[in-house]
Design a protein around this motif. Structure first.
Motif, short mmCIF file in Angstrom:
data_model
loop_
_atom_site.label_atom_id
_atom_site.label_comp_id
_atom_site.label_asym_id
_atom_site.label_seq_id
_atom_site.Cartn_x
_atom_site.Cartn_y
_atom_site.Cartn_z
N SER A 45 0.80 -1.22 0.00
CA SER A 45 0.00 0.00 0.00
C SER A 45 0.84 1.28 0.00
CB SER A 45 -0.94 0.01 1.20
OG SER A 45 -0.19 -0.03 2.41
N SER A 46 2.12 1.16 0.33
CA SER A 46 3.00 2.34 0.33
C SER A 46 3.66 2.56 -1.04
CB SER A 46 4.08 2.21 1.41
OG SER A 46 4.89 1.07 1.16
N PHE A 47 3.37 1.68 -1.99
CA PHE A 47 3.96 1.79 -3.33
C PHE A 47 3.53 3.11 -3.98
CE2 PHE A 47 3.66 1.18 -7.93
CZ PHE A 47 4.92 0.68 -8.24
N LYS A 48 4.48 3.84 -4.51
CA LYS A 48 4.20 5.13 -5.12
C LYS A 48 3.68 4.95 -6.54
CE LYS A 48 6.14 9.72 -5.98
NZ LYS A 48 7.33 10.59 -5.87
N ILE A 49 2.57 5.58 -6.84
CA ILE A 49 1.98 5.51 -8.18
C ILE A 49 2.62 6.58 -9.05
CG2 ILE A 49 -0.16 5.55 -9.50
CD1 ILE A 49 -1.65 5.00 -6.86
N LEU A 50 3.20 6.16 -10.15
CA LEU A 50 3.91 7.09 -11.04
C LEU A 50 2.93 7.94 -11.84
CD1 LEU A 50 6.76 4.74 -12.29
CD2 LEU A 50 6.81 6.38 -10.40
N GLY A 51 3.45 9.01 -12.43
CA GLY A 51 2.63 10.02 -13.10
C GLY A 51 1.66 9.49 -14.13
N HIS A 52 2.14 8.66 -15.06
CA HIS A 52 1.27 8.15 -16.13
C HIS A 52 0.16 7.30 -15.56
CE1 HIS A 52 -0.02 6.55 -19.96
NE2 HIS A 52 0.09 5.33 -19.46
N ASP A 53 0.52 6.41 -14.64
CA ASP A 53 -0.49 5.55 -14.02
C ASP A 53 -1.46 6.35 -13.17
OD1 ASP A 53 0.49 3.26 -15.20
OD2 ASP A 53 1.73 2.69 -13.49
N LEU A 54 -0.95 7.37 -12.49
CA LEU A 54 -1.81 8.21 -11.66
C LEU A 54 -2.82 8.97 -12.51
CD1 LEU A 54 -2.45 9.22 -8.83
CD2 LEU A 54 -0.75 11.04 -9.16
N ASN A 55 -2.39 9.48 -13.64
CA ASN A 55 -3.31 10.18 -14.55
C ASN A 55 -4.38 9.23 -15.07
OD1 ASN A 55 -2.01 12.64 -14.27
ND2 ASN A 55 -0.66 12.30 -16.04
N LYS A 56 -3.95 8.03 -15.43
CA LYS A 56 -4.90 7.04 -15.95
C LYS A 56 -5.92 6.65 -14.88
CE LYS A 56 -5.07 2.71 -18.55
NZ LYS A 56 -4.26 1.59 -19.15
N LEU A 57 -5.43 6.45 -13.65
CA LEU A 57 -6.32 6.11 -12.55
C LEU A 57 -7.35 7.21 -12.30
CD1 LEU A 57 -4.04 4.47 -9.82
CD2 LEU A 57 -6.16 3.52 -10.74
N ASN A 58 -6.88 8.44 -12.28
CA ASN A 58 -7.78 9.57 -12.01
C ASN A 58 -8.82 9.73 -13.12
OD1 ASN A 58 -6.61 10.18 -9.55
ND2 ASN A 58 -5.12 11.60 -10.46
N ASN A 59 -8.41 9.48 -14.36
CA ASN A 59 -9.37 9.56 -15.47
C ASN A 59 -10.44 8.47 -15.36
OD1 ASN A 59 -8.23 11.81 -16.70
ND2 ASN A 59 -6.81 10.59 -17.93
N LEU A 60 -10.00 7.25 -15.02
CA LEU A 60 -10.94 6.15 -14.86
C LEU A 60 -11.88 6.40 -13.67
CD1 LEU A 60 -8.64 3.06 -15.53
CD2 LEU A 60 -10.45 3.94 -17.00
N LEU A 61 -11.32 6.94 -12.59
CA LEU A 61 -12.14 7.25 -11.42
C LEU A 61 -13.21 8.30 -11.77
CD1 LEU A 61 -12.79 7.00 -8.42
CD2 LEU A 61 -11.02 8.74 -7.98
N LYS A 62 -12.82 9.29 -12.54
CA LYS A 62 -13.78 10.32 -12.95
C LYS A 62 -14.92 9.71 -13.75
CE LYS A 62 -14.06 14.74 -15.39
NZ LYS A 62 -13.29 15.79 -16.14
N ARG A 63 -14.59 8.81 -14.66
CA ARG A 63 -15.62 8.14 -15.46
C ARG A 63 -16.53 7.29 -14.57
NH1 ARG A 63 -12.17 5.29 -20.09
NH2 ARG A 63 -14.23 4.38 -20.59
N ARG A 64 -15.93 6.63 -13.58
CA ARG A 64 -16.74 5.81 -12.66
C ARG A 64 -17.67 6.69 -11.84
NH1 ARG A 64 -20.03 2.73 -11.83
NH2 ARG A 64 -20.12 1.25 -10.10
N LEU A 65 -17.18 7.85 -11.42
CA LEU A 65 -18.01 8.77 -10.65
C LEU A 65 -19.18 9.30 -11.47
CD1 LEU A 65 -15.18 10.76 -8.82
CD2 LEU A 65 -16.81 9.19 -7.77
N ASN A 66 -19.00 9.31 -12.78
CA ASN A 66 -20.08 9.73 -13.69
C ASN A 66 -21.07 8.60 -13.97
OD1 ASN A 66 -19.26 12.40 -13.98
ND2 ASN A 66 -17.86 11.91 -15.67
#
Length: 281
Positions: A45-66
């Protein structure tokens, strides 16, 4: 940002949006983007999420929230313990459709049925699931959507099933042979029900969900025309709404099917009606 922090934020946002499984959805998105199983995600759980993966995660989360279904976000859905590729052009396989598979399997076991047709195959989950259990039978799946057929063919390739063929056809329009069993999960939601649908359903293909005549137009067409494509003693099995049992049974009777039965799904709702073609001549 590490996994723990992103997960906590995502779960909170999903809860506030009314999501019924916020932690599971967040973990599924993490697993998909990081290409790790959930146990790894929990352990590291302490693994750092890198920029590209973080952007992808946030985009997917936004779509899920919609409200977009999680299956479309990760492009797959489990059905009958098999993993199927899905896309916005295909319905998402659901547990109630496993009742349709079970009813079909009952008629294939210890029988000499050889040829089975799946009408409106979508991602191919029904035909491919049946094929996995009946390697000596031949299956054909048709759909009016070329995009759906492409997905079904890819699922067949990934699962390595050789006894299934898929091609584009509007119901029976390009069918040239007869079958021992015809199975279908057609559109059966009425236009009047649209306003009350779960918002996730609105992301799924309209033509695969909605049918005219109070949701019975496609079912009526299939029952009326299937006798021409069924061999003697062959079975027709159709999934439908829990409210449509009596009307679907009447259609089976109208077009001279016998041994008509309706089966309930795992939630206790009337879900699948079957009938047999028997010619006495």
């Amino acid at each position: 940002m590490n996994i723990k922090l992103w997960l906590n934020i995502a779960v909170l946002k999903l809860k506030l949006s009314g999501c019924c499984s916020p932690r599971l959805d967040a973990e599924v998105l993490l697993s998909f983007v990081l290409r790790k199983d959930v146990s790894w995600i929990i352990r590291y759980s302490s693994f750092k999420i890198l920029g590209h993966d973080l952007n992808k995660l946030n985009n997917l989360l936004k779509r899920r929230l919609n409200g977009e279904p999680i299956a479309y976000l990760v492009k797959k859905k489990e059905f009958w313990s098999l993993s199927f590729i899905v896309s916005k052009f295909t319905l998402i396989p659901r547990p109630e459709t496993e009742t349709l598979v079970e009813c079909t399997l009952e008629r294939l076991n210890n029988a000499n049925y050889i040829d089975i047709l799946d009408l409106g195959t979508g991602c191919g989950c029904i035909a491919l699931t049946l094929a996995s259990m009946n390697p000596n039978c031949n299956f054909i799946g048709v759909d009016c959507s070329k995009e759906s057929i492409d997905v079904a063919k890819e699922n067949a390739r990934v699962l390595k099933f050789k006894n299934v063929k898929f091609f584009q056809s509007f119901w029976f329009s390009l069918i040239k042979k007869n079958f021992d069993v015809i199975v279908s999960n057609p559109p059966y939601i009425s236009l009047n029900e649209i306003s009350g649908l779960d918002r996730e359903l609105l992301f799924e293909p309209f033509l695969a969900l909605i049918s005219a005549d109070d949701g019975l137009s496609s079912i009526h067409y299939i029952i009326k025309n299937s006798r021409k494509y069924l061999r003697n003693m062959g079975w027709l099995l159709i999934e439908h709404s829990w409210m449509q049992r009596s009307r679907v049974q009447k259609l089976f009777k109208k077009y001279n099917f016998t041994n008509i039965m309706t089966y309930r799904d795992y939630s206790g709702n009337d879900r699948v009606t079957v009938g047999q073609k028997i010619d006495l001549k």
